[in-house]
Scaffold this motif. Sequence first.
Motif, PDB file in Angstrom:
ATOM      1  N   GLU A   6       0.758  -1.501  -0.186  1.00 52.81           N
ATOM      2  CA  GLU A   6      -0.415   0.065  -0.128  1.00 52.81           C
ATOM      3  C   GLU A   6       0.877   1.261   0.117  1.00 52.81           C
ATOM      4  OE1 GLU A   6      -4.113  -1.343   2.152  1.00 52.81           O
ATOM      5  OE2 GLU A   6      -3.225  -0.545   3.787  1.00 52.81           O
ATOM      6  N   HIS A  10      -2.558   5.142   1.296  1.00 54.70           N
ATOM      7  CA  HIS A  10      -3.171   3.817   2.285  1.00 54.70           C
ATOM      8  C   HIS A  10      -3.113   3.600   3.594  1.00 54.70           C
ATOM      9  CE1 HIS A  10      -4.602   2.941  -2.344  1.00 54.70           C
ATOM     10  NE2 HIS A  10      -4.961   3.966  -1.743  1.00 54.70           N
ATOM     11  N   GLN A 300      -8.181  -6.630  -2.651  1.00 53.53           N
ATOM     12  CA  GLN A 300      -7.204  -5.603  -3.487  1.00 53.53           C
ATOM     13  C   GLN A 300      -7.294  -4.849  -5.149  1.00 53.53           C
ATOM     14  OE1 GLN A 300      -3.595  -5.678  -0.997  1.00 53.53           O
ATOM     15  NE2 GLN A 300      -3.783  -3.743   0.044  1.00 53.53           N
TER      16      GLN A 300
END
Length: 386
Positions: A6, A10, A300
């Motif tokens: 990330e 994030h 994701q």
Amino acid sequence: MSTVLETEEHQALRAAVAALGKRYGRDYMTSVVRDGAHPRELWAEAAKLGYLGVNLPEEYGGGGSGMAELSIVLEELGAAGSPLLMMVVSPAICGTVIARFGTEAQKRQWLPGLADGSLTMAFGITEPDAGSNSHRITTTARRDGEEWVLTGRKVFVSGVDIADATLIVGRTEDARSGRLKPCLFIVPREAPGFQRSQIDMELQAPEKQFELVLDDVRLPADALVGDEDAGLLQLFAGLNPERIMTAAFGIGMGRYALGRAVEYAKTRQVWKEPIGAHQAIAHPLAQAHIELELARLMMQKAARLYDDGDDIGAGEAANMAKYAAGEACVKAVDQAVHTLGGNGLTREYGLGSLITASRVARIAPVSREMILNYVSHQSLGLPKSY
């Protein structure tokens, strides 16, 4: 859980939402359910901090980000024990559909309120006789002059009692072919002929479930969202975010249960060592952690594909993510309860009620069997049995 894939933004969002969730937690949500109330305080604070509308366009008051960010919000709230199920419906499904396909007037009317939490919207697709088969939807919309008239029934519609409107999936007749095609309509809560009755659920959640009856509900022409001829495209543009967010819901719940079990296994001592030192306890918890991590990776991927505009790729990944998260959530909750033994069924530890709640990610919004159908047909090219 690892966040090495990330961005710093994030990771910062995840940490901030986790801190918010920790201030409320499982005890808050349990008290809300016990009182028959709604988590208005948490909803309002999440909205004020910009979390609810993080996926909606900036020009309408949103954060200008996407499903990657919105799924982080729901996952972290769930991991803290206080998930907001209406996030799946209001900003993810309805907000996305209106942002992508709504008229300028519809965007101005709904998106700022959906972003700041002052407006909420429910979503009605499931019907008593159609189940997961969206092609069997019988709720119909016919033109009457400048108006639409909707007739039909819906079941298992979350949050209709608090929603300002419900985005209803109906079907209109194609004048050329005579076939029915799906279309989306915004139905205000107090529209004449729009009736709701609460379904008595074993599930302990603040979001109530309803059966809806649409008895010749008259709507203005601008109640139709998007193009009448692009209904299926618009519908699936909302269903992919729904699956991504359901995955986030399941992963968050699984993480919460696993966290409680690990904490217990580290401190519970029956023999010489804490019970977590025994592989019969440790290995199943490790497996649950692995499966949750794998599910998150697929979530994701699905969010990234969706945010990049790849609806077809996102459809496959979102279905896989929802499947993986549902399975991982159920297994994590089951193992957590088993780790605590009798304590796992007490109200003090608050895990027993998750046995029922964890099944939501397996069943809704589409069953795991229908996802396996999707993957076998779409991904593997196998023939249909139906």
